[in-house]
Scaffold this motif. Structure first.
Motif, PDB file in Angstrom:
ATOM      1  N   SER A  20       2.114   1.852  -3.538  1.00 48.67           N
ATOM      2  CA  SER A  20       1.117   2.404  -4.460  1.00 48.67           C
ATOM      3  C   SER A  20       0.794   3.848  -4.087  1.00 48.67           C
ATOM      4  N   LEU A  21       0.842   4.159  -2.778  1.00 45.59           N
ATOM      5  CA  LEU A  21       0.631   5.548  -2.373  1.00 45.59           C
ATOM      6  C   LEU A  21       1.797   6.411  -2.860  1.00 45.59           C
TER       7      LEU A  21
ATOM      8  N   HIS B  86       1.382   7.152  -6.375  1.00 45.96           N
ATOM      9  CA  HIS B  86       0.322   8.144  -6.528  1.00 45.96           C
ATOM     10  C   HIS B  86       0.864   9.557  -6.302  1.00 45.96           C
ATOM     11  N   PHE B  87       1.637   9.725  -5.222  1.00 43.21           N
ATOM     12  CA  PHE B  87       2.283  11.013  -4.922  1.00 43.21           C
ATOM     13  C   PHE B  87       3.120  11.485  -6.112  1.00 43.21           C
TER      14      PHE B  87
ATOM     15  N   GLN C 210       7.783  10.319   3.552  1.00 40.11           N
ATOM     16  CA  GLN C 210       7.056  11.474   3.029  1.00 40.11           C
ATOM     17  C   GLN C 210       7.967  12.455   2.307  1.00 40.11           C
TER      18      GLN C 210
ATOM     19  N   LYS D  10       0.834  -1.203   0.000  1.00 43.88           N
ATOM     20  CA  LYS D  10       0.000   0.000   0.000  1.00 43.88           C
ATOM     21  C   LYS D  10       0.866   1.249   0.000  1.00 43.88           C
ATOM     22  N   SER D  11       2.003   1.177   0.739  1.00 47.91           N
ATOM     23  CA  SER D  11       2.909   2.321   0.783  1.00 47.91           C
ATOM     24  C   SER D  11       3.469   2.591  -0.604  1.00 47.91           C
TER      25      SER D  11
END
Lengths: 266, 336
Positions: A5-6, A9-10, A107, A2-3
């Motif tokens: 794919s996130l 996305h970013f 991040q 999930k990280s």
């Protein structure tokens, strides 16, 4: 998963924002590429006159140059967030990251993706490929795998340098420009075989800041070159992992730095 | 009622480093440890129960934002302890982050060049908000805050009021238990302020969301908070019911009038003239004796005016009043 794919996305959002100004993007891409072409021309002109440098031919140096430039271009492309971290702190954007249920290292990584570095990257790849066509490297599966790891290790090394520079903001707010000595200066230095330098200088860039592991040792391995200044075979073989280890250490340094974060405008 | 926030003897001291300029200077900065200490928060203790709305007040630089930053996990306390929902914010930052919502009025938490909708969708992924909950919340917040007007607009193009509405909604998408608001109405006009306050009230009532807000606006406090915590010069000065302060809050106001010409007799019943310079006259009045509207009406009936303004008592005056009425919790050493 999930990280990841996130993260993608970013990055997609960032790239879309950069492409919004297509003309200026293309211009930057081209200027990046042409500036780096001049970079290598300087080296080529030098060799036109001297033919050899400490037993290294132009195309062997081209290999050195190609590897280190690819690594740096990729590092600058993916770790731009660390490169500009000082402004993230200044704008309070890092505070925003701290209130999210995600790691800060993650991040900052996901914060920016500088696509225009593709210009620099493709120039470096072209130099590498041309150099390779003039060299007689017998590409075995082992050597290909080694090259792949060396590129990853070298990229990790440069990202690690950017992380150190960014983490210094936790204490000084103003990022230290000194890290540029190791990145841009390192590339300049690393474009030549490290054996031409003084002993203390070689040792510094092997043991303290392991720049030699980015391209010098890998080139020795790929070219089957034995040098008096070169390390033993085992060190040469494990050189690619040093960069990865280096990045892991800087990540710990980062974690320690975050606990010293003072924020701005209390 | 259970305790949601527990703060004990919380302190924060900042090290402010002496900074050298230039290339050599930045090199020297690496090794020099020259600094002075600034105490931003000192020995602050309080607890907040579920469903409370607490006004965390104090003048500029009192340590309000620093306290909020420790409650949200942005800053690590120098000493003392803090828990939110049972989590230690700086140690269990990510767990804490899932259950709190944060809005700092001075800057947006949304992505500058993304439209509001895409920012929200990004938050949905970050907080892993189930689809049904996400849609339910967006619908509800749209109804209360009219997000639809600017849902497709990039955040950088929003007006301050719109941005604040978007930020508030964004902070609540993941159904947090606690909402931290730092100056949520700063810079907004009267209508926008009223809307934000009503929204906060409604969210608090319907969802039992605990709210801690810092503000400079005493109107915010009067409309929203039953309980007030006052800090000044890093220390807790008052912690109690707003009703205790009510009397201090509603005491006197100032009315400043610019008359069209110089009148000979400008006395108004129930208002004391305190100052006059040319056509500008200042009155002091108490809203309990005469409402602002009645006072203005009385003036307009007799005179021609150019401009008129009412001055509310501000935080500084409230603190002065707290000091004067001996409501202090931690009297300073030099306090009589």
């Amino acid at each position: 998963m999930k990280s990841l794919s996130l993260y993608l996305h970013f990055i997609t959002l960032r790239i879309r924002a950069q492409m919004a100004y297509r003309f200026s993007f293309t211009l930057e891409l081209l200027s990046q590429a042409s500036i780096s072409v001049i970079d290598f021309l300087m080296i080529a002109i030098l060799f036109e006159r001297f033919k050899q440098l400490a037993n290294w031919t132009l195309w062997e140096v081209g290999l050195l140059y190609g590897i280190i430039s690819v690594c740096f271009a990729v590092a600058e492309m993916v770790a731009r967030g660390f490169d500009t971290f000082q402004s993230l702190v200044g704008r309070g954007a890092f505070d925003n990251m701290l209130i999210r249920p995600l790691g800060t290292f993650y991040q900052v990584f996901a914060h920016e993706f500088q696509l225009r570095r593709v210009g620099k990257l493709s120039q470096a790849l072209v130099v590498f490929l041309i150099a390779n066509s003039h060299l007689d490297i017998s590409w075995t599966l082992g050597k290909l795998g080694y090259l792949f790891l060396a590129l990853i290790g070298g990229t990790c090394f440069f990202i690690g340098l950017l992380v150190i520079g960014a983490a210094s903001c936790f204490w000084t707010v103003q990022s230290i420009e000194i890290i540029n000595i190791f990145t841009h200066g390192g590339i300049f230095m690393g474009s030549y075989p490290i054996s031409i330098y003084q002993r203390w200088f070689r040792h510094f860039f092997t043991f303290i800041v392991p720049l030699a592991c980015v391209n010098y040792f890998p080139s020795l391995f790929l070219l089957n070159k034995i040098e008096p200044a070169g390390a033993s075979r085992i060190v040469v073989q494990f050189a690619p992992f040093i960069g990865i280890l280096f990045l892991c250490l800087t990540a710990l340094f980062w974690k320690w730095g975050v606990s010293h974060y003072q924020s701005t405008g209390h | 009622m259970d305790t949601v926030i527990d703060v004990r003897a919380l302190s924060k001291t900042f090290k402010v480093y002496h900074h050298r300029k230039g290339f050599l200077g930045s090199f020297a900065n690496l090794f020099s440890r020259k600094h002075r200490l600034v105490q931003a928060v000192a020995q602050v203790s309080f607890t907040v129960k579920r469903g409370e709305i607490v006004g965390y007040l104090g003048p500029n630089g009192a340590g309000k934002s620093t306290t909020l930053k420790m409650l949200t996990g942005i800053l690590v306390p120098s000493s003392g302890s803090v828990t939110v929902n049972g989590y230690i914010p700086h140690r269990q930052r990510k767990e804490n982050a899932k259950r709190i919502g944060v809005v700092f009025g001075q800057r947006s938490h949304l992505w500058f060049d993304l439209p509001v909708q895409e920012s929200f969708e990004l938050l949905q992924r970050i907080y892993r908000i189930p689809q049904a909950q996400y849609h339910h919340n967006v619908e509800m917040f749209d109804e209360l805050l009219s997000l639809g007007d600017f849902f497709q607009t990039p955040v950088r193009q929003l007006s301050l009021g719109q941005r604040m509405r978007a930020d508030l909604a964004a902070a609540l998408l993941h159904n947090p238990d606690v909402l931290f608001l730092d100056e949520p109405t700063v810079g907004l006009d009267v209508v926008a302020k009223a809307r934000i306050r009503q929204f906060i009230q409604q969210i608090n009532a319907e969802r039992q969301v605990t709210v801690v807000l810092t503000t400079h606006d005493l109107d915010d406090v009067e409309k929203l908070c039953k309980r007030v915590i006052l800090i000044d010069d890093a220390r807790l000065r008052f912690d109690g019911e707003l009703a205790t302060l009510r009397r201090l809050l509603s005491t006197e106001r100032l009315l400043i009038v610019d008359y069209a010409e110089v009148y000979s007799d400008i006395s108004i019943p129930n208002a004391h003239m305190t100052y006059q310079e040319g056509t500008r006259v200042q009155y002091r009045f108490s809203p309990e004796e005469i409402s602002t509207a009645a006072l203005i009406k009385a003036i307009l009936q007799k005179f021609k005016i150019v401009d008129i303004s009412v001055q509310e008592p501000d935080i500084e005056e409230l603190i002065k009043a707290v000091y004067e009425d001996n409501l202090l919790l931690n009297p300073p050493a030099n306090f009589p």
